[in-house]
Design a protein around this motif. Structure first.
Motif, PDB file in Angstrom:
ATOM      1  N   PHE A  52       0.837  -1.197   0.000  1.00  0.00           N
ATOM      2  CA  PHE A  52       0.000   0.000   0.000  1.00  0.00           C
ATOM      3  C   PHE A  52       0.875   1.251   0.000  1.00  0.00           C
ATOM      4  O   PHE A  52       0.671   2.172  -0.809  1.00  0.00           O
ATOM      5  N   HIS A  53       1.849   1.285   0.889  1.00  0.00           N
ATOM      6  CA  HIS A  53       2.746   2.438   0.992  1.00  0.00           C
ATOM      7  C   HIS A  53       3.493   2.656  -0.326  1.00  0.00           C
ATOM      8  O   HIS A  53       3.604   3.787  -0.812  1.00  0.00           O
ATOM      9  N   ALA A  54       4.008   1.591  -0.926  1.00  0.00           N
ATOM     10  CA  ALA A  54       4.747   1.702  -2.183  1.00  0.00           C
ATOM     11  C   ALA A  54       3.851   2.218  -3.309  1.00  0.00           C
ATOM     12  O   ALA A  54       4.263   3.090  -4.086  1.00  0.00           O
ATOM     13  N   LEU A  55       2.627   1.709  -3.392  1.00  0.00           N
ATOM     14  CA  LEU A  55       1.731   2.116  -4.472  1.00  0.00           C
ATOM     15  C   LEU A  55       1.239   3.549  -4.296  1.00  0.00           C
ATOM     16  O   LEU A  55       1.189   4.318  -5.263  1.00  0.00           O
ATOM     17  N   VAL A  56       0.875   3.915  -3.081  1.00  0.00           N
ATOM     18  CA  VAL A  56       0.452   5.301  -2.828  1.00  0.00           C
ATOM     19  C   VAL A  56       1.623   6.240  -3.118  1.00  0.00           C
ATOM     20  O   VAL A  56       1.451   7.290  -3.753  1.00  0.00           O
ATOM     21  N   GLY A  57       2.820   5.857  -2.696  1.00  0.00           N
ATOM     22  CA  GLY A  57       4.001   6.672  -2.967  1.00  0.00           C
ATOM     23  C   GLY A  57       4.277   6.816  -4.454  1.00  0.00           C
ATOM     24  O   GLY A  57       4.627   7.908  -4.922  1.00  0.00           O
ATOM     25  N   ALA A  58       4.113   5.732  -5.209  1.00  0.00           N
ATOM     26  CA  ALA A  58       4.342   5.784  -6.657  1.00  0.00           C
ATOM     27  C   ALA A  58       3.307   6.683  -7.337  1.00  0.00           C
ATOM     28  O   ALA A  58       3.655   7.477  -8.218  1.00  0.00           O
ATOM     29  N   MET A  59       2.055   6.565  -6.922  1.00  0.00           N
ATOM     30  CA  MET A  59       1.015   7.436  -7.491  1.00  0.00           C
ATOM     31  C   MET A  59       1.300   8.887  -7.162  1.00  0.00           C
ATOM     32  O   MET A  59       1.152   9.781  -8.009  1.00  0.00           O
ATOM     33  N   ASP A  60       1.729   9.135  -5.931  1.00  0.00           N
ATOM     34  CA  ASP A  60       2.001  10.496  -5.513  1.00  0.00           C
ATOM     35  C   ASP A  60       3.204  11.064  -6.258  1.00  0.00           C
ATOM     36  O   ASP A  60       3.207  12.233  -6.658  1.00  0.00           O
ATOM     37  N   GLU A  61       4.216  10.245  -6.478  1.00  0.00           N
ATOM     38  CA  GLU A  61       5.385  10.690  -7.231  1.00  0.00           C
ATOM     39  C   GLU A  61       4.986  11.097  -8.651  1.00  0.00           C
ATOM     40  O   GLU A  61       5.424  12.132  -9.157  1.00  0.00           O
ATOM     41  N   GLU A  62       4.135  10.301  -9.278  1.00  0.00           N
ATOM     42  CA  GLU A  62       3.658  10.630 -10.624  1.00  0.00           C
ATOM     43  C   GLU A  62       2.852  11.932 -10.603  1.00  0.00           C
ATOM     44  O   GLU A  62       3.008  12.784 -11.478  1.00  0.00           O
ATOM     45  N   TYR A  63       2.016  12.090  -9.596  1.00  0.00           N
ATOM     46  CA  TYR A  63       1.229  13.322  -9.455  1.00  0.00           C
ATOM     47  C   TYR A  63       2.155  14.536  -9.311  1.00  0.00           C
ATOM     48  O   TYR A  63       1.961  15.557  -9.974  1.00  0.00           O
ATOM     49  N   LEU A  64       3.166  14.441  -8.458  1.00  0.00           N
ATOM     50  CA  LEU A  64       4.085  15.558  -8.248  1.00  0.00           C
ATOM     51  C   LEU A  64       4.861  15.887  -9.519  1.00  0.00           C
ATOM     52  O   LEU A  64       5.109  17.061  -9.820  1.00  0.00           O
TER      53      LEU A  64
END
Length: 96
Positions: A52-64
């Motif tokens: 969960f942490h890895a996927l949320v982080g990856a989505m957030d990185e793409e958003y940023l």
């Protein structure tokens, strides 16, 4: 949406504004404590939390990255408008 992606997608949407914003613009990643609190509330533990942490982080990185690209494009367009108008990057600087 791929199977199994619904939980991190909902998590990212719930947490997407739980970040620090810079005084001069810019956004920081979603804070770990926010992701951890969300996961504890929804009983996401162990390996499921790591995923969960890895996927949320990856989505957030793409958003940023998307936000940065938009800011860069806006800055480039503004500089081009100034150049065409005969002014330099500083509003009062004439371009020869």
């Amino acid at each position: 949406m791929p199977p199994g992606a619904e939980l991190p997608w909902r998590g990212w949407h719930a947490l997407r504004f739980d970040r620090q914003y810079g005084a001069m613009g810019g956004e920081s990643p979603i804070m770990f404590v926010a992701i951890d609190a969300y996961a504890r509330r929804y009983r996401i533990r162990g390996a499921a939390f790591e995923t969960f942490h890895a996927l949320v982080g990856a989505m957030d990185e793409e958003y940023l990255e998307h936000v940065q690209r938009k800011a860069d494009d806006a800055r480039t367009a503004d500089e081009e408008r100034r150049r065409v108008a005969g002014r330099g990057p500083n509003h009062d600087e004439a371009v020869p």
